[in-house]
Design a protein around this motif. Sequence first.
Motif, short mmCIF file in Angstrom:
data_model
loop_
_atom_site.label_atom_id
_atom_site.label_comp_id
_atom_site.label_asym_id
_atom_site.label_seq_id
_atom_site.Cartn_x
_atom_site.Cartn_y
_atom_site.Cartn_z
N ALA A 19 -11.26 0.53 -2.84
CA ALA A 19 -11.45 -0.92 -3.00
C ALA A 19 -10.40 -1.70 -2.22
CB ALA A 19 -11.40 -1.29 -4.48
N VAL A 20 -9.14 -1.22 -2.28
CA VAL A 20 -8.04 -1.91 -1.63
C VAL A 20 -7.17 -0.89 -0.92
CG1 VAL A 20 -5.99 -3.35 -1.96
CG2 VAL A 20 -8.01 -3.76 -3.35
N GLY A 21 -6.70 -1.24 0.26
CA GLY A 21 -5.71 -0.43 0.96
C GLY A 21 -4.49 -1.29 1.23
N ILE A 22 -3.30 -0.72 1.00
CA ILE A 22 -2.06 -1.48 1.16
C ILE A 22 -1.29 -0.97 2.37
CG2 ILE A 22 0.12 -2.18 0.09
CD1 ILE A 22 -1.18 -1.65 -2.63
N ILE A 23 -0.91 -1.89 3.24
CA ILE A 23 -0.07 -1.58 4.40
C ILE A 23 1.28 -2.25 4.19
CG2 ILE A 23 0.26 -1.99 6.86
CD1 ILE A 23 -2.77 -1.73 7.18
N ARG A 24 2.33 -1.48 4.41
CA ARG A 24 3.68 -1.98 4.15
C ARG A 24 4.48 -2.02 5.45
NH1 ARG A 24 5.89 1.45 -0.24
NH2 ARG A 24 4.98 -0.11 -1.60
#
Length: 436
Positions: A19-24
């Motif tokens: 549903a969501v992907g996080i890039i840092r």
Amino acid sequence: MNTFTDTIAALATPAGRGAVGIIRLSGNNAEAIAAKVCGGLRGTRNRVMTRVVLTDSEGAAYDDALACVMREPNSYTGQTVVEIYAHGSPSILAHTLETLYKSGARPAEPGEFTRRAMLNGKLDLLQAEAVCDLIEASTPISARNALGYLKGAVSHMINEVWDSLTAVIANVAAEVDYPEDDIPALTLAGIQAGLENAAATLQKLLDSYERGRFIKDGISVAIAGPPNAGKSSLFNALLGYDRAIVTEIAGTTRDSLSESVILDGHRVVLHDTAGLRDTADVIEAEGVRRAKEIIDNARLTLYVVDGSCGHRPPAYAPNTILIINKCDLPHIEYDGAVYVSALTGLGIDELVDRIKSAAVIPETGDVYISNARHAHAIRQSLDGVAAARDAIANGIPPDVALGELEFALNALAELTGKTVSEAVLNQIFEKFCVGK
């Protein structure tokens, strides 16, 4: 060469569709680089989630997302950190990373975000290693212990020992360097009390290692016995599903199988091993050798005998539970054994209770050291403290005690990362996932 000040970027969520992907991102130019991809990010408030439009290097929009800027020094790494919360399409995430790299960021190395946090004083090395342990925790108990590490429970105890030893070292060093000067010094009793307290704290931590190791890695339980005794059937019964092949042919299991189960919140690693017997078959003989190796290293062995055959089992080690299998058929009686039927499930609950009471180490405190590196450093420090204590008690010149105390202090410095080598740091952080 990495300077740990340039800007890094990586995916912080597992690879794949979601549903969501996080890039840092983290680094001196993290906000400026992220703003080239996140339309609407410039000038946003610190630590406030903002709706942004993701655009590629040509200005074409391809996702509606959220982003948050955490400006230095109040961030995980101590540098400016930006997190982008995009839809979890692998294509969107890969395209975003590619655009960030073209805009001036570089791919993060494994554990580099946490390594920067340590280098910037946000965490010590003990806490940094706990981050990896927390991510890899397989049970609530192991997660709780890792969280205690991360919050500084072990670090606090080590720092108390550090302060105590440095106070003693300062006084002993003053007497060695300036014996004629009137320097206030700790009394002999005070020095010994400081060393006793330090030794007690270190010993308490060292004593916790056995339970901590099993909390982290799981409790190894070997299922052993002669061929065709029902070891694989018992293995499947304890797991609750068919994992091992079961046949009437003796010697079906040639190599070991390992799977985990959770008992009272503890991870127990079950090993189904080859039947123990003398054999001329080269492959089966290797299986027997491996079985014996697993048994030697296991915390507990379940020795399985086919009770319907009427054969009494041989002598077995103290850390062994004797299992009389096929108890639904006429079977032998043997004191202290657990009677089960792997086929029907009879006696399995009783066996699970016996495994828990024999294999699970009782709680003795709130936090347990769980890392071999930590145990080694604490043992070295404890040896140094004990040697210094004995030297002072026996009237040996103070410079001897000083050398032992400095040895003890150096071990603690390596433990917390104050003087740890680059090679050790590389070895530790290469075990991390890239986005952490």
